[in-house]
Design a protein around this motif. Structure first.
Motif, mmCIF file in Angstrom:
data_model
loop_
_atom_site.group_PDB
_atom_site.id
_atom_site.type_symbol
_atom_site.label_atom_id
_atom_site.label_comp_id
_atom_site.label_asym_id
_atom_site.label_seq_id
_atom_site.Cartn_x
_atom_site.Cartn_y
_atom_site.Cartn_z
ATOM 1 N N ASN A 80 -46.990 11.017 61.771
ATOM 2 C CA ASN A 80 -45.621 11.077 61.256
ATOM 3 C C ASN A 80 -44.759 10.278 62.243
ATOM 4 O OD1 ASN A 80 -43.170 11.720 60.179
ATOM 5 N ND2 ASN A 80 -43.412 13.948 60.339
ATOM 6 N N ALA A 81 -44.485 9.030 61.894
ATOM 7 C CA ALA A 81 -43.909 8.110 62.881
ATOM 8 C C ALA A 81 -42.402 8.268 63.067
ATOM 9 C CB ALA A 81 -44.241 6.668 62.507
ATOM 10 N N HIS A 82 -41.768 9.127 62.268
ATOM 11 C CA HIS A 82 -40.314 9.295 62.463
ATOM 12 C C HIS A 82 -39.899 10.718 62.113
ATOM 13 C CE1 HIS A 82 -36.276 7.885 63.151
ATOM 14 N NE2 HIS A 82 -35.865 8.374 61.991
ATOM 15 N N SER A 83 -39.473 11.435 63.145
ATOM 16 C CA SER A 83 -39.050 12.833 62.966
ATOM 17 C C SER A 83 -37.768 13.089 63.724
ATOM 18 C CB SER A 83 -40.145 13.763 63.521
ATOM 19 O OG SER A 83 -39.648 15.072 63.741
ATOM 20 N N HIS A 84 -36.867 13.837 63.067
ATOM 21 C CA HIS A 84 -35.774 14.512 63.772
ATOM 22 C C HIS A 84 -36.041 15.999 63.522
ATOM 23 C CE1 HIS A 84 -33.563 10.705 64.089
ATOM 24 N NE2 HIS A 84 -33.689 10.542 62.795
ATOM 25 N N ALA A 85 -36.679 16.663 64.469
ATOM 26 C CA ALA A 85 -37.193 18.013 64.184
ATOM 27 C C ALA A 85 -36.097 18.973 63.722
ATOM 28 C CB ALA A 85 -37.906 18.565 65.412
ATOM 29 N N PHE A 86 -34.910 18.844 64.297
ATOM 30 C CA PHE A 86 -33.887 19.854 63.966
ATOM 31 C C PHE A 86 -33.373 19.732 62.532
ATOM 32 C CE2 PHE A 86 -29.852 17.557 63.999
ATOM 33 C CZ PHE A 86 -30.089 16.439 64.792
ATOM 34 N N HIS A 87 -33.555 18.573 61.905
ATOM 35 C CA HIS A 87 -33.090 18.415 60.518
ATOM 36 C C HIS A 87 -33.787 19.394 59.572
ATOM 37 C CE1 HIS A 87 -31.592 13.943 60.914
ATOM 38 N NE2 HIS A 87 -31.169 14.698 61.903
ATOM 39 N N ARG A 88 -34.940 19.891 59.987
ATOM 40 C CA ARG A 88 -35.667 20.833 59.125
ATOM 41 C C ARG A 88 -34.799 22.053 58.780
ATOM 42 N NH1 ARG A 88 -37.323 24.182 56.416
ATOM 43 N NH2 ARG A 88 -39.454 24.932 56.023
ATOM 44 N N ALA A 89 -33.849 22.368 59.673
ATOM 45 C CA ALA A 89 -32.965 23.518 59.420
ATOM 46 C C ALA A 89 -32.042 23.274 58.229
ATOM 47 C CB ALA A 89 -32.141 23.830 60.673
ATOM 48 N N LEU A 90 -31.922 22.013 57.812
ATOM 49 C CA LEU A 90 -31.024 21.692 56.696
ATOM 50 C C LEU A 90 -31.706 21.785 55.339
ATOM 51 C CD1 LEU A 90 -29.443 18.537 58.305
ATOM 52 C CD2 LEU A 90 -28.174 20.605 57.722
ATOM 53 N N ARG A 91 -33.046 21.923 55.359
ATOM 54 C CA ARG A 91 -33.738 21.889 54.061
ATOM 55 C C ARG A 91 -33.200 22.984 53.133
ATOM 56 N NH1 ARG A 91 -40.150 22.533 53.729
ATOM 57 N NH2 ARG A 91 -40.112 20.703 55.088
ATOM 58 N N ARG A 127 -41.300 23.927 67.562
ATOM 59 C CA ARG A 127 -42.674 24.463 67.532
ATOM 60 C C ARG A 127 -43.080 24.791 66.088
ATOM 61 N NH1 ARG A 127 -46.097 28.953 70.129
ATOM 62 N NH2 ARG A 127 -46.117 30.531 68.532
ATOM 63 N N ALA A 128 -42.160 25.438 65.355
ATOM 64 C CA ALA A 128 -42.468 25.801 63.965
ATOM 65 C C ALA A 128 -42.564 24.552 63.083
ATOM 66 C CB ALA A 128 -41.400 26.755 63.439
ATOM 67 N N VAL A 129 -41.683 23.588 63.312
ATOM 68 C CA VAL A 129 -41.699 22.366 62.489
ATOM 69 C C VAL A 129 -42.973 21.556 62.756
ATOM 70 C CG1 VAL A 129 -40.503 20.186 62.029
ATOM 71 C CG2 VAL A 129 -39.180 22.275 62.381
ATOM 72 N N TYR A 130 -43.338 21.438 64.018
ATOM 73 C CA TYR A 130 -44.562 20.682 64.322
ATOM 74 C C TYR A 130 -45.792 21.423 63.785
ATOM 75 C CZ TYR A 130 -41.603 17.900 67.498
ATOM 76 O OH TYR A 130 -40.620 17.102 68.029
ATOM 77 N N GLN A 136 -43.067 32.442 59.122
ATOM 78 C CA GLN A 136 -42.227 33.402 59.855
ATOM 79 C C GLN A 136 -41.440 32.713 60.962
ATOM 80 O OE1 GLN A 136 -41.993 36.813 59.007
ATOM 81 N NE2 GLN A 136 -40.166 36.450 60.244
ATOM 82 N N GLU A 137 -42.116 31.847 61.703
ATOM 83 C CA GLU A 137 -41.414 31.182 62.818
ATOM 84 C C GLU A 137 -40.362 30.204 62.309
ATOM 85 O OE1 GLU A 137 -43.441 29.904 66.253
ATOM 86 O OE2 GLU A 137 -44.884 31.551 66.219
ATOM 87 N N LEU A 138 -40.643 29.554 61.188
ATOM 88 C CA LEU A 138 -39.610 28.682 60.611
ATOM 89 C C LEU A 138 -38.393 29.516 60.216
ATOM 90 C CD1 LEU A 138 -41.686 26.283 58.321
ATOM 91 C CD2 LEU A 138 -40.207 25.578 60.209
ATOM 92 N N GLU A 166 -31.453 31.171 63.292
ATOM 93 C CA GLU A 166 -30.653 31.030 64.529
ATOM 94 C C GLU A 166 -29.683 29.862 64.472
ATOM 95 O OE1 GLU A 166 -30.775 32.672 67.745
ATOM 96 O OE2 GLU A 166 -31.539 34.191 66.361
ATOM 97 N N VAL A 167 -30.050 28.817 63.740
ATOM 98 C CA VAL A 167 -29.290 27.567 63.882
ATOM 99 C C VAL A 167 -28.729 27.010 62.577
ATOM 100 C CG1 VAL A 167 -30.662 26.921 65.913
ATOM 101 C CG2 VAL A 167 -31.320 26.027 63.662
ATOM 102 N N ALA A 168 -29.088 27.596 61.443
ATOM 103 C CA ALA A 168 -28.697 26.999 60.154
ATOM 104 C C ALA A 168 -27.185 26.992 60.001
ATOM 105 C CB ALA A 168 -29.342 27.767 59.007
#
Ligand SMILES: N=CN[C@@H](CCC(=O)O)C(=O)O
Length: 452
Positions: free
Chosen positions: A67-78, A112-115, A441-443, A449-451
Motif C-alpha cells: 500500500n504505497a500511500h497511506s494517511h493512517a488517521f484518515h481512517r477515522a473519517l470513514r 496499529r488498528a489501521v495497519y 474492536q481496536e478500530l 477517541e478521535v472521530a
C-alpha cells in the motif's frame, strides 16, 4: 533456523500472465529459497512423499501486496464524510478536525488498528505519508519525532513493514501563505529544520525504513524543494510527493511559477526513479512526458480519488510513457487492494468506453512489486528465490470467488477473501483473522477517541 514448505494450490509467479497450479514454495528465515511448480508430472522426486510436511495453501497465493500511500488517521473519517456534500477542500476541513485530537498515544492505537486492517486485506508493507509531526499550535513534543515513532511501533504491532515518508510541510499555498490553524502541527519552519529533525530519527526495528516526502507544491516553496530532494537522494531513500490531485493546484502553480507542478518539480531536481508522484490525476501531456523520461513513478489511489471527486488519472497513458504505477488506499475510505487494482482498469473503461486496458498481471505488478519498489523494498513483492517470504492467500471458494478463474481475482475478490498472510516467513493472518490484533474492536475504540 525457521524453514517452511508451502504448497500453494495456485501461485502467481513473476512475469506469468496467470497463476500456476500446484507450486511448492520453500522459505528459510523469512526468505524464499525455492519455488517449484509441480504440475504437470507431480512432485520432482517421484515415489517419495516429499510433500508430507508441506503446509497446504488452498486458493491462490500472491506475493505480499504493498500500500504505497497511506494517511493512517484518515481512517477515522470513514463513514463520517462520505454522504456529505461539498468538494475536496471542504472534506479537507473535516479531515483537519481529526488531526486536532491526535497525540502519540492515540495515534499509536489508531495506526496499529489501521495497519492490522491492512494486514487482513493482504497488505504486507505500507508507505505512510506522514505530516502530523508536532503538538498543539506546532509546539514540538519532547521527542520531536514522537509521532513518527508511534507509527513505526504501530506497524510493528500490526506485523507489517513500513516506509515512513516523513513529509515536509511548510506553507499553506503555492504563493507562500503561512500555515494557520490545524496546519501549524505539520510545519518545521523551513526545509533545513525539517531535515535536521528527520535526520535525528532512526526507526527502531528491521520492519521499518525512512523516506521523505514533499507534501505538495503548495506546502514546500520552490526554492526549498531541492533541500528535501537532496536529503532523500543522499540517503538513497524514496521520495514521494502529492501531484496535481485537483485542477486548482495546477492553476495556482501556473499563476505563481508559470509552469505546472510537474514542471516545477522537474526544474528543482525532484523527479527521478526514486520519486513517486501520488495521484497525478490532472497531468498535461508534457507532464506525462517529464514523468516518463525521468522514470518517476506514479501512485494511483482510485478509491480515494473517486471519494474526493478528484477525477481519473490517465493510467494507461502514463504506463505507456514508461511510468511505473503503484497503488495506495490513501484516505482509507476503502482498504482493499483488489478494489484499488480493478479500479485502474475500470476507470479507464469509463473514460474510453472500451474494455481491456490492463492485463491482470499488470494489476498484480502495481499492487505488489511496483509498490514495494516505490517504498524502497526492492526485495519484496515477487514469489521468487531470494525474495522476502511474503505470501498472501486468497480463497477461491467464497460467494465472490467461487467459479472464478484464478487470474480473475482482480475483478472478483475483495479483502474479505484473504485467508492467510505471511510476512517475512511469519504467519500474521490465519483463516481471515489477525493473530495478535482484534481489528474491529481496536478500530472502534481508537476511532471513538478521535472521530469528529
Ligand atoms: N488525498 C489527499 N490528501 C491530502 C489532502 C490535503 C491537501 O492536499 O492539502 C492530505 O492528506 O495531505
Amino acid at each position: 533456523m525457521t524453514s517452511t514448505r508451502w504448497l500453494a494450490e495456485y501461485a502467481w509467479l513473476p512475469e506469468r500472465a496467470a497463476p500456476t497450479p500446484e507450486v511448492l514454495i520453500e522459505t528459510v528465515n523469512g526468505r524464499i529459497t525455492a519455488v517449484t511448480p509441480l504440475s504437470p508430472g507431480g512432485p520432482p522426486d517421484a515415489g517419495v512423499d516429499v510433500l508430507a510436511d508441506a503446509v497446504r495453501l488452498p486458493g491462490l497465493t500472491l506475493p505480499g501486496l504493498a500500500n504505497a500511500h497511506s494517511h493512517a488517521f484518515h481512517r477515522a473519517l470513514r463513514g463520517h464524510t462520505h454522504g456529505g456534500r461539498g468538494d475536496f477542500w471542504s472534506w479537507r476541513d473535516q479531515m483537519y478536525a481529526v488531526t486536532a485530537r491526535l497525540n502519540p498515544d492515540s495515534y499509536l492505537a489508531l495506526a496499529r488498528a489501521v495497519y492490522a486492517e491492512m494486514a487482513l486485506a493482504g497488505i504486507t508493507c505500507v508507505g505512510e505519508f506522514h505530516y502530523l509531526h508536532h503538538g498543539a499550535g506546532g509546539t514540538p513534543y519532547d521527542d520531536p519525532n514522537a509521532m513518527s515513532a508511534a507509527l513505526v511501533e504501530a506497524a510493528a504491532h500490526a506485523g507489517i513493514r513500513l516506509t515512513l515518508l516523513d513529509t515536509c510541510y511548510l506553507t499553506a499555498t503555492v504563493d507562500g501563505q503561512p500555515l494557520t490553524g490545524s496546519q501549524l502541527r505539520f510545519g518545521d519552519g523551513d526545509a533545513l529544520r525539517w531535515a535536521d529533525r528527520v535526520s535525528a530519527f532512526t526507526p527502531d526495528g528491521r520492519h521499518a525504513r525512512l523516506g521523505a516526502a514533499i507534501h505538495s507544491v503548495r506546502a514546500v516553496p520552490a526554492e526549498q524543494l531541492a533541500t528535501v530532494a537532496g536529503w532523500a537522494h543522499r540517503r538513497d531513500a524514496p521520495l514521494h510527493v502529492h501531484l496535481s490531485e485537483q485542477p486548482a493546484e495546477n492553476d495556482a502553480c501556473r499563476a505563481v511559477h508559470g509552469r505546472t507542478p510537474t514542471g516545477l518539480l522537474a526544474d528543482h531536481g525532484v523527479l527521478g526513479p526514486a520519486t513517486t508522484a501520488v495521484h497525478a490525476t490532472h497531468p498535461t501531456s508534457g507532464d506525462v512526458g517529464l514523468l516518463g523520461e525521468s522514470r518517476t513513478g506514479v501512485c494511483l489511489c482510485p478509491t480515494t480519488e473517486r471519494d474526493l471527486a478528484d477525477g481519473i488519472g490517465p493510467a494507461r497513458r502514463m504506463a505507456d510513457a514508461g511510468i511505473p504505477l503503484s497503488l495506495g488506499s490513501d484516505s482509507h475510505a476503502v482498504i482493499d487492494p483488489f478494489e484499488e487494482a480493478r479500479a485502474v482498469e475500470l476507470d479507464e473503461r469509463l473514460r474510453t468506453r472500451k474494455r481491456g486496458h490492463f492485463a491482470p498481471a499488470e494489476l498484480l505488478h502495481a499492487a505488489s512489486a511496483a509498490g514495494h519498489a516505490a517504498l524502497g523494498w526492492t526485495d519484496a513483492g515477487r514469489i521468487a528465490v531470494g525474495g522476502r517470504a511474503d505470501l498472501v492467500t486468497v480463497r477461491l471458494d467464497s460467494v465472490r470467488t467461487a467459479g472464478v478463474a484464478p487470474a480473475g481475482v482482480w475483478f472478483a475478490a475483495g479483502a474479505a477473501d484473504v485467508t492467510q498472510v505471511v510476512v517475512d516467513g511469519r504467519v500474521l493472518v490465519r483463516d481471515g483473522h489477525h493473530l495478535t490484533v482484534d481489528v474491529p474492536q481496536e478500530l472502534a475504540d481508537a476511532i471513538a477517541e478521535v472521530a469528529p
